[in-house]
Motif scaffolding. Structure first.
Motif, PDB file in Angstrom:
ATOM      1  N   THR B 174      -9.961  10.037 -19.918  1.00 28.68           N
ATOM      2  CA  THR B 174     -10.074   9.526 -18.546  1.00 28.68           C
ATOM      3  C   THR B 174      -8.695   9.136 -18.034  1.00 28.68           C
ATOM      4  O   THR B 174      -7.810   8.808 -18.819  1.00 28.68           O
ATOM      5  N   GLY B 223     -17.529   8.275 -11.352  1.00 22.93           N
ATOM      6  CA  GLY B 223     -16.677   9.138 -12.161  1.00 22.93           C
ATOM      7  C   GLY B 223     -15.979  10.271 -11.437  1.00 22.93           C
ATOM      8  O   GLY B 223     -15.618  11.267 -12.058  1.00 22.93           O
ATOM      9  N   ARG B 227     -16.467  14.705 -14.038  1.00 21.52           N
ATOM     10  CA  ARG B 227     -16.979  13.998 -15.209  1.00 21.52           C
ATOM     11  C   ARG B 227     -17.893  14.913 -16.001  1.00 21.52           C
ATOM     12  O   ARG B 227     -18.206  16.021 -15.559  1.00 21.52           O
ATOM     13  N   LYS B 240     -16.076   9.851 -17.635  1.00 20.46           N
ATOM     14  CA  LYS B 240     -15.834   9.941 -16.190  1.00 20.46           C
ATOM     15  C   LYS B 240     -14.356  10.216 -15.882  1.00 20.46           C
ATOM     16  O   LYS B 240     -13.483   9.997 -16.721  1.00 20.46           O
ATOM     17  N   SER B 241     -14.103  10.659 -14.665  1.00 23.28           N
ATOM     18  CA  SER B 241     -12.742  10.838 -14.112  1.00 23.28           C
ATOM     19  C   SER B 241     -11.777  11.455 -15.140  1.00 23.28           C
ATOM     20  O   SER B 241     -10.762  10.854 -15.514  1.00 23.28           O
ATOM     21  N   ILE B 242     -12.084  12.681 -15.523  1.00 26.25           N
ATOM     22  CA  ILE B 242     -11.357  13.358 -16.610  1.00 26.25           C
ATOM     23  C   ILE B 242      -9.998  13.877 -16.141  1.00 26.25           C
ATOM     24  O   ILE B 242      -9.890  14.510 -15.100  1.00 26.25           O
TER      25      ILE B 242
END
Lengths: 202, 318
Positions: B174, B223, B227, B240-242
Motif C-alpha cells: 500500500t 482503497g 485494491r 487497499k491503495s496498491i
C-alpha cells in the motif's frame, strides 16, 4: 441549592448517556454496526464511572472538599448499572444468546474472562451498598469494598487486552487509574498537600 | 493457465442474475438519492460532505460469481471501514480520506517477471473490461457485508507482466505517505502495509482487482484507486491503495501477521472452525443488522477455492 435537588440533577446527568444511546438505537443513528457501538459505549461508561468513583477520595484528601463524598455511592451504583448494561448487551446482542460462543469466550479469551470476573466482583459491592448492609457488616464492609480497586484494575485490563493494535485509548484509562491509586498513598498525598495548601480548607 | 468454470452455477442462474442486477442497481441508486435527501448532515457529516466527485461506470458486465444476497447500503459500506492508514477508528477513514483524491497514481511492478517497471494507473487499467461482482466480504472482526465491486480478474493483470515460473508468491504494498494518510504518523502497524498471496491464489478467477463499488469509482476510504478483493479470505487480505506488485519466491511477511502472528495467519481463509483469540469465528453480523448468521467455510466460496488448500492442515495454516 437543596441537597435532594443536587442529587436529582446528578442522577439524571449520570443516566443521560444510557438514554442517549437508547434514543440513537431506536432511531437508527448508531451507524453500520449498532451492536458494536452499544457494546463499546456501555463498557466505556462503566470505566468512566468506576474512575469517577475512585476519584472521590483523592479529591477529598487533596482539596479538603467533602461534598463529592456524598455522591460516591451513586457513582458506584452507576458503575454497576453500566456494567450490567454492558454485560447484557454482550450476552443478548453481541453474542445473540448463543451460549456455545459465550462459554468459549469466557474459557478461551483472557479479556472476556477478566471482564466477566470484574462484573462478578462488582455484584457484591452493589448488593451491599445500602445503609443496612453497612451497619450489619461493620468493619468487614470496608474490607469488602476494597474490592473496588481490583475492579478498577480488571476493567482497565479488560479494555487494554481487547484492543487489536492501537493501545492509545486504553493506555489513557490505565494512566488515570494508576494516578488515582498513587494519590491514595500517604507520603505522596502529604507531600502534595504540604506544597499546595488546600483550596477548600475549613 | 487453465481456468475451470465453477460447477455450482447453472446457466439459468446467470441470466436471472443479470436481470436481478439491473433491478438492484436501480433500486440502489433510488435508495441512495432518497437517503441523501432525508438524512441531514447532523449524524453523518463525513458522508454528507463527501467533497470529491466520483465518476460512475455505466455498462458493467454482470458476473456469474455474484451473489443475490441483500446488498449492504452504500453509506454503511463507505462509512464503516478498517483502513488504519487513515486512523484506527471505524469512521476515521471516511472522515479523513473522503477529501483526498489520489492523482498521478503509479504502480511499481518488480521481481521475477519479464515486464517489471513503473506503470501509470491508465497503463494498468487500459486493456481490461470492467465487470460488476457482488461479493460477500467477511472481516476477521466477525462482521460482514455484501458489496457490488467494479473491477477485473487479478489473473488478467498479473499475466501481462509475464511472471517467471520461480515466482511462487505475489507481494502487494500500500502507499506510504503520512501527509496523505495521517494514520501512518503513528506506528500502529509496521508501514507500509504489505499483503501477499500464493501464485495459485492470486490467479484464481475469484481474485479481483477493484477500482469501483456500487457502479462508481472507489471512495478513498475503501482503497482507491486500486485494491484487491479476495472474497474467501478475511478482509485484511484485500489490500487497499496498491502502489507495488512484486513476484517473489518465498512467502512475503504480511503486516498483520508481523503484528500478531498468533492471531493472523498468512492464508487467513475464512474458517468458522478456527477460532480467533479475540473473536469466535463461527458467526458474523451483517452491517446494518442486529442479528447474527452462521459463517461459512471460505466465506461460502468453498466450492470454488477449497481445492487450492487440499492436503493442508487449515487449523495450523490459518
Amino acid at each position: 441549592m437543596p441537597a435532594f435537588l443536587i442529587k436529582s440533577v446528578v442522577f439524571l446527568l449520570c443516566l443521560s448517556p444510557a438514554v442517549w444511546l437508547a434514543w440513537q438505537a431506536f432511531n437508527d443513528q448508531l451507524g453500520a454496526n449498532p451492536v458494536e457501538v452499544l457494546t463499546h459505549q456501555s463498557g466505556l461508561w462503566t470505566l468512566r464511572f468506576l474512575l469517577l468513583t475512585l476519584a472521590i477520595t483523592p479529591l477529598r484528601t487533596l482539596s479538603g472538599w467533602r461534598y463529592p463524598g456524598r455522591l460516591r455511592r451513586m457513582f458506584g451504583l452507576y458503575t454497576f448499572f453500566y456494567a450490567l448494561l454492558h454485560f447484557l448487551i454482550y450476552l443478548a446482542l453481541d453474542r445473540a444468546l448463543f451460549f456455545d460462543d459465550i462459554w468459549q469466550d469466557i474459557a478461551e479469551r483472557p479479556y472476556i474472562m477478566i471482564g466477566f470476573t470484574t462484573f462478578l466482583m462488582l455484584l457484591p459491592l452493589a448488593i451491599t451498598s445500602n445503609n443496612r448492609s453497612m451497619k450489619r457488616l461493620g468493619k468487614r464492609w470496608k474490607q469488602l469494598h476494597r474490592l473496588v480497586y481490583l475492579c478498577g484494575l480488571g476493567g482497565v485490563l479488560h479494555y487494554l487486552w481487547l484492543v487489536k493494535a492501537d493501545l492509545l485509548n486504553p493506555a489513557i484509562y490505565l494512566t488515570i487509574f494508576l494516578l488515582l491509586m498513587l494519590l491514595r498513598i500517604k507520603p505522596i498525598t502529604t507531600w502534595l498537600t504540604f506544597r499546595r495548601p488546600s483550596l477548600f480548607s475549613h | 493457465m487453465l481456468i475451470k468454470k465453477p460447477h455450482d452455477i447453472k446457466p439459468s442462474e446467470i441470466t436471472d442474475e443479470s436481470h436481478y442486477l439491473n433491478r438492484r442497481a436501480l433500486l440502489q441508486s433510488a435508495g441512495l438519492m432518497a437517503g441523501g435527501l432525508l438524512l441531514p448532515s447532523l449524524f453523518n457529516p463525513q458522508t454528507a460532505e463527501a467533497s470529491v466527485a466520483l465518476d460512475s461506470y455505466p455498462n458493467l458486465k454482470a458476473s456469474a460469481f455474484s451473489t443475490d444476497e441483500k446488498i449492504t447500503t452504500y453509506d454503511n459500506a463507505t462509512s464503516y471501514c478498517n483502513f488504519y492508514e487513515f486512523g484506527t477508528g471505524k469512521s476515521d477513514p471516511s472522515q479523513y480520506a473522503s477529501k483526498v483524491k489520489p492523482k498521478g497514481w503509479e504502480v511499481t511492478v518488480a521481481g521475477a517477471c519479464d515486464k517489471p517497471g513503473q506503470y501509470t494507473l491508465e497503463d494498468i487499467l487500459k486493456p481490461h473490461a470492467l465487470e460488476e461482482r457482488i461479493y460477500r466480504l467477511r472481516c476477521v472482526e466477525a462482521w460482514s457485508m455484501v458489496v457490488p465491486w467494479v473491477g477485473f480478474p487479478l489473473v488478467d493483470l498479473l499475466k501481462r507482466f509475464q511472471p517467471h515460473s520461480r515466482a511462487k508468491y505475489v507481494r502487494f504494498e500500500t502507499l506510504y505517505d503520512p501527509n496523505l494518510m495521517p494514520g501512518q504518523k503513528r506506528n500502529v502497524l509496521d508501514w507500509p502495509y504489505v499483503e501477499g498471496l500464493r501464485i495459485d491464489e492470486a490467479t484464481h478467477p475469484l481474485a479481483l482487482v477493484v477500482i469501483g463499488m456500487y457502479g462508481k469509482q472507489l471512495p478513498m476510504q475503501n482503497g482507491a484507486p486500486l485494491r484487491l478483493v479476495l472474497p474467501w479470505k478475511y478482509g485484511f487480505k484485500s489490500i487497499k491503495s496498491i502502489v507495488k506488485i512484486e513476484f517473489v519466491e518465498k512467502p512475503p511477511r504480511t503486516s498483520w501477521n508481523l503484528s500478531a502472528p498468533r492471531e493472523y495467519g498468512f492464508y487467513a481463509n475464512v474458517n468458522p472452525a478456527v477460532s480467533h483469540p479475540r473473536w469466535s469465528q463461527s458467526r458474523e453480523r451483517r452491517l446494518g443488522s442486529w442479528g447474527k448468521q452462521k459463517t461459512l467455510p471460505f466465506n461460502g466460496y468453498a466450492e470454488q477455492v477449497a481445492h487450492l488448500y487440499k492436503g493442508m492442515d487449515l487449523k495450523k495454516q490459518f
